[in-house]
Scaffold this motif. Structure first.
Motif, PDB file in Angstrom:
ATOM      1  N   ASP A  21       0.816  -1.210   0.000  1.00 44.62           N
ATOM      2  CA  ASP A  21       0.000   0.000   0.000  1.00 44.62           C
ATOM      3  C   ASP A  21       0.850   1.261   0.000  1.00 44.62           C
ATOM      4  OD1 ASP A  21      -2.305  -1.414  -0.181  1.00 44.62           O
ATOM      5  OD2 ASP A  21      -2.785  -1.292   1.948  1.00 44.62           O
ATOM      6  N   PHE A  75      -8.867   6.778  -7.402  1.00 46.72           N
ATOM      7  CA  PHE A  75      -9.827   6.046  -6.574  1.00 46.72           C
ATOM      8  C   PHE A  75      -9.115   5.011  -5.693  1.00 46.72           C
ATOM      9  CE2 PHE A  75     -12.838   6.997 -10.256  1.00 46.72           C
ATOM     10  CZ  PHE A  75     -13.219   8.200  -9.702  1.00 46.72           C
ATOM     11  N   TYR A  76      -8.101   4.341  -6.241  1.00 45.77           N
ATOM     12  CA  TYR A  76      -7.354   3.385  -5.428  1.00 45.77           C
ATOM     13  C   TYR A  76      -6.567   4.107  -4.340  1.00 45.77           C
ATOM     14  CZ  TYR A  76      -4.662  -0.638  -4.011  1.00 45.77           C
ATOM     15  OH  TYR A  76      -4.110  -1.643  -3.252  1.00 45.77           O
ATOM     16  N   TRP A  79      -8.960   4.936  -1.711  1.00 46.66           N
ATOM     17  CA  TRP A  79      -9.357   3.753  -0.964  1.00 46.66           C
ATOM     18  C   TRP A  79      -8.308   3.383   0.091  1.00 46.66           C
ATOM     19  CZ3 TRP A  79     -12.387   0.775   1.376  1.00 46.66           C
ATOM     20  CH2 TRP A  79     -11.998  -0.491   1.799  1.00 46.66           C
ATOM     21  N   VAL A  80      -7.046   3.362  -0.295  1.00 46.00           N
ATOM     22  CA  VAL A  80      -5.990   2.997   0.643  1.00 46.00           C
ATOM     23  C   VAL A  80      -5.960   3.988   1.809  1.00 46.00           C
ATOM     24  CG1 VAL A  80      -3.482   2.778   0.950  1.00 46.00           C
ATOM     25  CG2 VAL A  80      -4.588   1.775  -1.048  1.00 46.00           C
ATOM     26  N   ARG A  83      -9.321   3.719   3.918  1.00 40.85           N
ATOM     27  CA  ARG A  83      -9.342   2.435   4.626  1.00 40.85           C
ATOM     28  C   ARG A  83      -8.404   2.469   5.828  1.00 40.85           C
ATOM     29  NH1 ARG A  83      -6.115  -1.597   1.974  1.00 40.85           N
ATOM     30  NH2 ARG A  83      -4.607  -0.644   3.376  1.00 40.85           N
ATOM     31  N   GLN A 100     -16.221   0.892   5.642  1.00 43.07           N
ATOM     32  CA  GLN A 100     -15.395   0.416   4.540  1.00 43.07           C
ATOM     33  C   GLN A 100     -16.250   0.008   3.344  1.00 43.07           C
ATOM     34  OE1 GLN A 100     -13.010  -2.593   6.498  1.00 43.07           O
ATOM     35  NE2 GLN A 100     -11.303  -1.174   6.731  1.00 43.07           N
ATOM     36  N   THR A 103     -17.532   3.146   1.719  1.00 44.81           N
ATOM     37  CA  THR A 103     -16.449   3.781   0.970  1.00 44.81           C
ATOM     38  C   THR A 103     -16.213   3.060  -0.347  1.00 44.81           C
ATOM     39  OG1 THR A 103     -15.401   4.483   3.037  1.00 44.81           O
ATOM     40  CG2 THR A 103     -14.023   4.483   1.064  1.00 44.81           C
ATOM     41  N   MET A 104     -16.173   1.730  -0.313  1.00 40.71           N
ATOM     42  CA  MET A 104     -15.987   0.958  -1.543  1.00 40.71           C
ATOM     43  C   MET A 104     -17.100   1.222  -2.542  1.00 40.71           C
ATOM     44  SD  MET A 104     -14.528  -2.824  -0.767  1.00 40.71           S
ATOM     45  CE  MET A 104     -15.332  -3.169   0.786  1.00 40.71           C
ATOM     46  N   TRP A 106     -19.067   3.804  -2.761  1.00 42.91           N
ATOM     47  CA  TRP A 106     -18.968   5.179  -3.251  1.00 42.91           C
ATOM     48  C   TRP A 106     -17.879   5.294  -4.319  1.00 42.91           C
ATOM     49  CZ3 TRP A 106     -21.402   9.504  -3.856  1.00 42.91           C
ATOM     50  CH2 TRP A 106     -20.700  10.650  -4.172  1.00 42.91           C
ATOM     51  N   LEU A 107     -16.710   4.726  -4.065  1.00 45.87           N
ATOM     52  CA  LEU A 107     -15.609   4.823  -5.031  1.00 45.87           C
ATOM     53  C   LEU A 107     -15.903   4.047  -6.310  1.00 45.87           C
ATOM     54  CD1 LEU A 107     -12.593   4.621  -2.579  1.00 45.87           C
ATOM     55  CD2 LEU A 107     -13.362   6.623  -3.867  1.00 45.87           C
TER      56      LEU A 107
END
Length: 121
Positions: A21, A75-76, A79-80, A83, A100, A103-104, A106-107
């Motif tokens: 990450d 977006f990734y 997310w990282v 999260r 979480q 959030t997923m 939504w993204l």
């Protein structure tokens, strides 16, 4: 009894996201900087500051693809980061899982919407 939880043979538990990450954040960050530079150069060297001029830029296949890859990287990257915030600061497992998942979703919705916008030009 000796403590075997030190040195190279220590027992490691957890999600093991660390290096992957960290590297993903750096790579997506560089990608976003490169996209920003390309967009600034296009803006500063262009002379057609109308809707048609910008639509012409985004109508080019290479720019659509570069924009899509950059948005997926964004977006990734988001997310990282988000999260990690949920994992670090939300102690309730149920609430953390709910946040979480939200959030997923939504993204993912943002990614679909971004592709729809990019390929409608």
């Amino acid at each position: 009894m000796a403590n075997n939880n030190i040195g190279p043979k220590r027992l490691v538990v957890g999600a093991h996201y660390g290096l992957r990450d960290w590297l993903a954040q750096r790579v997506t960050g560089v990608l976003m900087v490169a996209y920003t530079v390309v967009l600034l150069v296009a803006f500063l060297t262009g002379n057609n500051f109308t809707y048609e001029g910008w639509a012409g830029l985004f109508a080019q296949q290479w720019f659509k693809l570069f924009s899509a890859v950059t948005l997926f990287g964004l977006f990734y990257h988001a997310w990282v980061g988000v999260r990690d915030i949920w994992m670090d600061y939300v102690k309730s497992i149920g609430l953390r899982l709910t946040l979480q998942i939200a959030t997923m979703l939504w993204l993912i919705a943002c990614a679909f919407y971004a592709v729809q916008i990019l390929w409608s030009v």
